[in-house]
Motif scaffolding. Structure first.
Motif, PDB file in Angstrom:
ATOM      1  N   SER A 256       0.841  -1.195   0.000  1.00 44.42           N
ATOM      2  CA  SER A 256       0.000   0.000   0.000  1.00 44.42           C
ATOM      3  C   SER A 256       0.876   1.245   0.000  1.00 44.42           C
ATOM      4  O   SER A 256       2.007   1.232   0.488  1.00 44.42           O
ATOM      5  CB  SER A 256      -0.922   0.001   1.219  1.00 44.42           C
ATOM      6  OG  SER A 256      -0.168  -0.021   2.411  1.00 44.42           O
ATOM      7  N   GLU A 257       0.334   2.300  -0.555  1.00 45.92           N
ATOM      8  CA  GLU A 257       1.023   3.588  -0.563  1.00 45.92           C
ATOM      9  C   GLU A 257      -0.005   4.693  -0.375  1.00 45.92           C
ATOM     10  O   GLU A 257      -1.199   4.512  -0.663  1.00 45.92           O
ATOM     11  CB  GLU A 257       1.765   3.795  -1.883  1.00 45.92           C
ATOM     12  CG  GLU A 257       0.866   3.895  -3.103  1.00 45.92           C
ATOM     13  CD  GLU A 257       1.629   4.236  -4.376  1.00 45.92           C
ATOM     14  OE1 GLU A 257       2.851   4.447  -4.291  1.00 45.92           O
ATOM     15  OE2 GLU A 257       0.995   4.291  -5.452  1.00 45.92           O
ATOM     16  N   LYS A 258       0.449   5.826   0.115  1.00 44.55           N
ATOM     17  CA  LYS A 258      -0.456   6.955   0.258  1.00 44.55           C
ATOM     18  C   LYS A 258      -0.856   7.465  -1.118  1.00 44.55           C
ATOM     19  O   LYS A 258      -0.012   7.646  -1.997  1.00 44.55           O
ATOM     20  CB  LYS A 258       0.188   8.074   1.071  1.00 44.55           C
ATOM     21  CG  LYS A 258       0.236   7.778   2.563  1.00 44.55           C
ATOM     22  CD  LYS A 258       0.648   8.995   3.372  1.00 44.55           C
ATOM     23  CE  LYS A 258       0.571   8.679   4.862  1.00 44.55           C
ATOM     24  NZ  LYS A 258       0.923   9.859   5.699  1.00 44.55           N
ATOM     25  N   LYS A 576      -5.959  -5.667   8.918  1.00 45.92           N
ATOM     26  CA  LYS A 576      -5.663  -6.655   7.884  1.00 45.92           C
ATOM     27  C   LYS A 576      -6.521  -6.409   6.650  1.00 45.92           C
ATOM     28  O   LYS A 576      -7.653  -5.939   6.752  1.00 45.92           O
ATOM     29  CB  LYS A 576      -5.916  -8.068   8.407  1.00 45.92           C
ATOM     30  CG  LYS A 576      -4.997  -8.484   9.545  1.00 45.92           C
ATOM     31  CD  LYS A 576      -5.366  -9.868  10.058  1.00 45.92           C
ATOM     32  CE  LYS A 576      -4.468 -10.297  11.213  1.00 45.92           C
ATOM     33  NZ  LYS A 576      -4.851 -11.631  11.744  1.00 45.92           N
ATOM     34  N   VAL A 577      -5.969  -6.764   5.480  1.00 40.07           N
ATOM     35  CA  VAL A 577      -6.683  -6.601   4.213  1.00 40.07           C
ATOM     36  C   VAL A 577      -6.611  -7.921   3.450  1.00 40.07           C
ATOM     37  O   VAL A 577      -5.565  -8.587   3.435  1.00 40.07           O
ATOM     38  CB  VAL A 577      -6.073  -5.472   3.357  1.00 40.07           C
ATOM     39  CG1 VAL A 577      -6.941  -5.209   2.131  1.00 40.07           C
ATOM     40  CG2 VAL A 577      -5.916  -4.195   4.173  1.00 40.07           C
ATOM     41  N   SER A 597      -0.477  -4.739   4.437  1.00 39.66           N
ATOM     42  CA  SER A 597      -1.031  -3.413   4.708  1.00 39.66           C
ATOM     43  C   SER A 597      -0.192  -2.721   5.768  1.00 39.66           C
ATOM     44  O   SER A 597       0.719  -3.304   6.349  1.00 39.66           O
ATOM     45  CB  SER A 597      -2.484  -3.528   5.180  1.00 39.66           C
ATOM     46  OG  SER A 597      -2.536  -4.116   6.470  1.00 39.66           O
ATOM     47  N   ASN A 598      -0.557  -1.476   6.038  1.00 43.77           N
ATOM     48  CA  ASN A 598       0.171  -0.709   7.049  1.00 43.77           C
ATOM     49  C   ASN A 598      -0.367  -0.940   8.451  1.00 43.77           C
ATOM     50  O   ASN A 598       0.128  -0.361   9.413  1.00 43.77           O
ATOM     51  CB  ASN A 598       0.133   0.785   6.708  1.00 43.77           C
ATOM     52  CG  ASN A 598      -1.289   1.286   6.476  1.00 43.77           C
ATOM     53  OD1 ASN A 598      -2.260   0.665   6.921  1.00 43.77           O
ATOM     54  ND2 ASN A 598      -1.417   2.407   5.778  1.00 43.77           N
ATOM     55  N   ARG A 627      -3.769   3.524  -1.614  1.00 42.79           N
ATOM     56  CA  ARG A 627      -4.082   2.645  -2.728  1.00 42.79           C
ATOM     57  C   ARG A 627      -3.036   1.536  -2.778  1.00 42.79           C
ATOM     58  O   ARG A 627      -2.017   1.582  -2.078  1.00 42.79           O
ATOM     59  CB  ARG A 627      -4.111   3.417  -4.045  1.00 42.79           C
ATOM     60  CG  ARG A 627      -2.769   3.961  -4.499  1.00 42.79           C
ATOM     61  CD  ARG A 627      -2.883   4.596  -5.882  1.00 42.79           C
ATOM     62  NE  ARG A 627      -1.576   4.991  -6.407  1.00 42.79           N
ATOM     63  CZ  ARG A 627      -1.364   5.365  -7.661  1.00 42.79           C
ATOM     64  NH1 ARG A 627      -2.375   5.400  -8.522  1.00 42.79           N
ATOM     65  NH2 ARG A 627      -0.153   5.704  -8.068  1.00 42.79           N
ATOM     66  N   PHE A 628      -3.307   0.534  -3.594  1.00 43.35           N
ATOM     67  CA  PHE A 628      -2.380  -0.585  -3.738  1.00 43.35           C
ATOM     68  C   PHE A 628      -1.464  -0.365  -4.943  1.00 43.35           C
ATOM     69  O   PHE A 628      -1.823   0.311  -5.906  1.00 43.35           O
ATOM     70  CB  PHE A 628      -3.152  -1.894  -3.929  1.00 43.35           C
ATOM     71  CG  PHE A 628      -4.112  -2.199  -2.818  1.00 43.35           C
ATOM     72  CD1 PHE A 628      -3.654  -2.543  -1.559  1.00 43.35           C
ATOM     73  CD2 PHE A 628      -5.482  -2.138  -3.029  1.00 43.35           C
ATOM     74  CE1 PHE A 628      -4.539  -2.822  -0.529  1.00 43.35           C
ATOM     75  CE2 PHE A 628      -6.377  -2.418  -2.012  1.00 43.35           C
ATOM     76  CZ  PHE A 628      -5.902  -2.756  -0.756  1.00 43.35           C
ATOM     77  N   LYS A 629      -0.302  -0.970  -4.874  1.00 40.50           N
ATOM     78  CA  LYS A 629       0.592  -0.998  -6.028  1.00 40.50           C
ATOM     79  C   LYS A 629       1.370  -2.308  -5.998  1.00 40.50           C
ATOM     80  O   LYS A 629       1.430  -2.990  -4.962  1.00 40.50           O
ATOM     81  CB  LYS A 629       1.541   0.198  -6.028  1.00 40.50           C
ATOM     82  CG  LYS A 629       2.592   0.178  -4.928  1.00 40.50           C
ATOM     83  CD  LYS A 629       3.577   1.344  -5.097  1.00 40.50           C
ATOM     84  CE  LYS A 629       4.680   1.275  -4.038  1.00 40.50           C
ATOM     85  NZ  LYS A 629       5.679   2.365  -4.225  1.00 40.50           N
ATOM     86  N   ALA A 630       1.964  -2.661  -7.124  1.00 37.95           N
ATOM     87  CA  ALA A 630       2.747  -3.891  -7.196  1.00 37.95           C
ATOM     88  C   ALA A 630       3.933  -3.814  -6.251  1.00 37.95           C
ATOM     89  O   ALA A 630       4.537  -2.757  -6.070  1.00 37.95           O
ATOM     90  CB  ALA A 630       3.217  -4.130  -8.628  1.00 37.95           C
ATOM     91  N   GLU A 631       4.260  -4.945  -5.659  1.00 35.32           N
ATOM     92  CA  GLU A 631       5.347  -5.011  -4.680  1.00 35.32           C
ATOM     93  C   GLU A 631       6.688  -4.665  -5.316  1.00 35.32           C
ATOM     94  O   GLU A 631       6.967  -5.086  -6.444  1.00 35.32           O
ATOM     95  CB  GLU A 631       5.400  -6.420  -4.096  1.00 35.32           C
ATOM     96  CG  GLU A 631       6.247  -6.556  -2.861  1.00 35.32           C
ATOM     97  CD  GLU A 631       6.087  -7.932  -2.238  1.00 35.32           C
ATOM     98  OE1 GLU A 631       6.077  -8.025  -1.009  1.00 35.32           O
ATOM     99  OE2 GLU A 631       5.937  -8.913  -3.005  1.00 35.32           O
TER     100      GLU A 631
END
Length: 631
Positions: A256-258, A576-577, A597-598, A627-631
Motif C-alpha cells: 500500500s502507498e499513500k 488486515k486486508v 497493509s500498514n 491505494r495498492f501498487k505492485a510489490e
C-alpha cells in the motif's frame, strides 16, 4: 450434580426426533474459512477415532455413533477423553441434551487423579429448565458464571431447550479465555491469575492439588448417566497469545502507498481552536460518474470535498458543508456523515443523496436529496436539501450508512439493527421495522405522503406486516455494501457480535439470519421458525483473526491485475486486508488472499471512475487515503 437416570431406547429416539435447528455449517464438516484457518475435526460423524475412555485404551460400547452424532447412550459408558492433549486452543462443539439431563466438557485433564474433574475445569452441560444442578449450562463449574448484560436484569440464559442443538465456543489461552453459549459471551477469565486462584480457593476444588494447574491436557466429555449427543466438534490449536492463523491461500505481491500525498483539504486544520487534535476521518471516496474524473471525499464531521483525480493533485474545495446539521462525536463514532450516492443521471439532473446523523433528533439518521448549485457545478446547493426518509434509532451505534444506486436505478440503503449489542429489540428479524435491513426505494417518483416511491417489485409489497421499503433483512451492521460494476451483484459485509464477521451476496427478499445466528453459527436462545430460509454468507472469519469487517468492492480496474475480479475487504480493528476470489456461478470460494497493509484501522473503501480502488482511515495529518501498487 443431578439425580442419576437410565434412559431407554425411546429416550434416545426422542432426543433425535425433536430438533428443528438448521445445520449451520454442515454436520461434521469444516467450512472453507475453517479449513484455511487451522481448524480440525475431533469427530468425523462416522467413528469414535481420536477418543477413548478415561484411563483406558479403548472406548466403551456405551458411547455410540448415531446419525452423525457422538452419543452417550448406555449406562456404564464412562467419561471419554481425546487421545491427544491440547494447551492453548479454541473448541467449537454442539450438544443436545435430554430433558433434565446433565453432562460436562472438561479441559486440561490429566490422568493422575481419581476422576477427570480432579484436574480439569468443567464447563457445565445440562437442561437448564428441568435440570437439578444450580450450575447452569455454559458456566465454568463453581468458578465463573455470566452476569446480566446491557438492558438485562437477570443472568442471561442463551441455551435452547432440551432436544435442540446448542453450540459452545470455548477459547483457552494464557492470554485470556472465554466461553460463549450460542454466540453469546458468557464469561472471560485468565486461568491461573489471582482472581482464578481466589475462586478456586472458595470452591469444592480447593483441596484438589492438581485442579486447574495443568497448562496442557486432554479434553473430556462427561458421562453423567444421562443421554447426551455431541456433533461438529472442532478444535484449533493456538499460540499462547491467542492470535489465530489467517484463513488465506497465500499473499498477493502488493503493497500500500499513500494516494494523493500532496493533497490539502480546504479549510481543514489538524487542531481545534482549543488545541485538541482533530484527525481527518475520510468516511467515503467516490466519483460522480459524469466523465469529469473528479473524486468526492466525505469527512465524518459533515463536509464533502472534491478534487481532481490526479496523484499530483494539491488542491481540494468544499463541495458541501453540513457541519451545522450533522451530529458527530468521537465517543459516538458510528454517527456522522456516513454515505453519499450520485444519481445515475447526475450529469444532466445534478442530483445526489446524503445519509447522515442529524442534530435535530437524538440518534436519528436521514437520507436527503441535494442538487448542484445552478451557479457553480463544483459546489452543491445546501438549500436544495429535500429529506426523503428518516430513521429514529435507539442507540448511537450500528447505523450502517452506505447508500448506493443499483443497476436498476433504485436507491439502496443499508441500515444496522439500531445498536447496543445482541439486537435487544429484535429489529433484524422484525419485518415491520426498517432497522437491520437493506432498503430499496425509487427516488424518481413519489407515492402519496412520501418523498419517494415504493418499487412495485419490492419483495414485501402487499404484506401488511412488513415495511414495503425492505429489500433484504437479518443484518446486524452492514459496513459496507457495494454493487459489482460488471455483474450487478450486491455485496454486503456485515459486522458481527462476539465471534464471527461475514460477507453476504444480497438477494431480493433474503433473510441473512441476524439475530438467530451470527455468520453460519447459532446466536441466542431463540430457534428460527421451522420454515425459516436463512441465506448463508459466502465467507466468514472469526474474532481471533479480526473483529470488525470493513467491506470494499469487487475490483474492476486495470491498474492492479492481481486484484481483477476479487472482492477486497479489511478488518477495522487489526488493519488486515484480504482479497476474496469467489465463483458466483459455482457458488464456491476459489481463494482468499492476504494483502500486506500498514496495519492502520480501515474505515472504508472507495473507487474512481476508472475502477481503481482506494482505502481510507483516520489521519491526524490529513493523509488518510491509500491505494495498492505492485510489490
Amino acid at each position: 450434580m443431578s439425580v442419576s437416570r437410565w434412559w431407554s431406547a425411546a429416550a434416545i429416539a426422542t432426543l433425535f426426533g425433536t430438533s428443528t435447528l438448521p445445520l449451520f455449517a454442515g454436520e461434521n464438516e469444516l467450512t472453507e474459512s475453517e479449513k484455511r484457518g487451522g481448524w480440525k475435526l475431533l469427530f468425523d460423524g462416522k467413528t469414535t477415532d481420536g477418543w477413548r475412555n478415561y484411563k483406558k485404551d479403548n472406548i466403551s460400547e456405551g458411547w455410540k455413533v448415531q446419525d452423525g452424532t457422538l452419543v452417550r447412550a448406555d449406562k456404564g459408558a464412562g467419561d471419554i477423553v481425546t487421545k491427544d492433549e491440547y494447551g492453548s486452543f479454541e473448541l467449537s462443539i454442539e450438544y443436545k441434551i435430554t430433558e433434565a439431563g446433565n453432562s460436562g466438557i472438561m479441559f486440561h485433564v490429566s490422568e493422575d487423579g481419581g476422576a477427570p474433574w480432579h484436574s480439569g475445569p468443567e464447563i457445565q452441560v445440562q437442561d437448564n429448565v428441568k435440570g437439578h444442578d444450580p450450575q447452569k449450562a455454559g458456566w465454568l463449574y463453581q468458578l465463573y458464571e455470566p452476569k446480566p448484560g446491557f438492558m438485562e436484569k437477570t443472568q442471561p440464559d442463551a441455551t435452547r431447550p432440551a432436544g435442540e442443538w446448542n453450540q459452545m465456543q470455548i477459547r483457552i489461552t494464557p492470554a485470556g479465555s472465554e466461553i460463549n453459549m450460542n454466540g453469546v459471551r458468557y464469561v472471560t477469565f485468565t486461568k491461573g491469575n489471582k482472581d482464578w486462584d481466589d475462586r478456586v480457593a472458595k470452591s469444592k476444588f480447593a483441596k484438589m492439588e492438581k485442579f486447574g494447574k495443568n497448562t496442557k491436557g486432554h479434553l473430556c466429555l462427561q458421562d453423567h448417566n444421562d443421554v447426551v449427543a455431541y456433533r461438529n466438534i472442532k478444535i484449533r490449536e493456538l499460540p499462547d497469545n491467542g492470535i489465530a492463523k489467517d484463513p488465506v491461500d497465500g499473499k498477493l505481491p502488493l503493497v500500500s502507498e499513500k494516494a494523493f500525498p500532496n493533497l490539502k483539504w480546504a479549510g481543514w486544520e489538524p487542531e481545534t481552536e482549543s488545541g485538541q487534535i482533530r484527525p481527518f476521518r475520510t468516511i467515503f471516496l467516490m466519483h460522480s460518474g459524469d466523465g469529469t474524473n473528479r473524486l468526492f471525499a466525505g469527512e465524518q464531521w459533515g463536509q464533502v470535498f472534491a478534487f481532481k483525480n490526479d496523484q499530483a493533485a494539491t488542491d481540494s474545495h468544499v463541495f458541501l458543508d453540513l457541519r451545522k446539521k450533522v451530529q458527530y462525536a468521537d465517543n459516538m463514532n458510528e454517527e456522522g456523515l456516513l454515505g453519499m450516492a450520485f444519481h445515475p443521471k447526475f450529469k444532466t439532473n445534478g442530483e445526489f443523496f446524503i445519509y447522515y446523523s442529524t442534530k435535530d433528533a437524538e440518534h436519528t439518521t436521514v437520507v436527503s436529496r441535494f442538487k448542484v448549485s445552478k451557479d457553480d457545478p463544483n459546489k452543491a446547493d445546501p438549500a436544495s436539501e429535500e429529506e426523503l426518509i428518516r430513521f429514529p434509532q435507539p442507540f448511537w451505534n450500528h447505523k450502517g450508512g452506505t447508500i448506493a444506486f443499483g443497476p436498476d436505478g433504485m436507491l439502496y440503503i443499508a441500515l444496522g439493527d439500531g445498536g447496543a449489542g445482541n439486537d435487544p429489540f429484535g429489529n433484524g428479524q422484525n419485518l415491520s421495522k426498517q432497522l437491520g435491513k437493506i432498503l430499496r426505494i425509487d427516488v424518481d417518483h413519489k407515492d402519496a405522503g412520501k418523498a419517494y416511491a415504493i418499487p412495485k417489485d419490492n419483495p414485501f409489497v402487499g404484506n401488511k406486516d412488513a415495511a414495503p421499503e425492505i429489500y433484504a433483512y437479518g443484518f446486524r451492521n452492514p459496513w459496507r455494501i457495494a454493487f459489482d460494476s460488471k455483474t450487478g451483484t450486491l455485496w454486503c459485509s456485515d459486522v458481527g457480535q462476539n465471534l464471527w464477521e461475514e460477507i453476504d451476496l444480497v438477494e431480493k427478499g433474503g433473510n441473512y439470519g441476524w439475530n438467530f445466528r451470527e455468520g453460519l453459527h447459532p446466536f441466542g436462545a431463540k430457534t428460527p421458525p421451522a420454515d425459516a430460509k436463512l441465506l448463508d454468507p459466502i465467507w466468514e472469519y472469526d474474532h481471533q483473526v479480526g473483529k470488525s469487517i470493513t467491506g470494499g468492492n469487487v475490483y474492476r480496474g486495470s491498474r492492479i491485475k492481481e486484484l481483477a475480479g476479487k472482492y477486497v475487504y479489511a478488518d477495522y480493528v487489526t488493519g488486515k486486508v484480504w482479497a476474496l476470489d469467489y465463483d458466483e456461478e459455482k457458488k464456491a470460494v476459489k481463494g482468499n488472499y492476504s494483502i500486506p497493509s500498514n496495519g492502520l484501522p480501515i474505515m472504508s473503501f472507495g473507487e474512481d471512475e476508472q475502477g481503481d480502488m482506494y482505502f481510507m482511515g483516520v489521519a491526524p495529518d490529513g493523509h488518510g487515503i491509500y491505494r495498492f501498487k505492485a510489490e
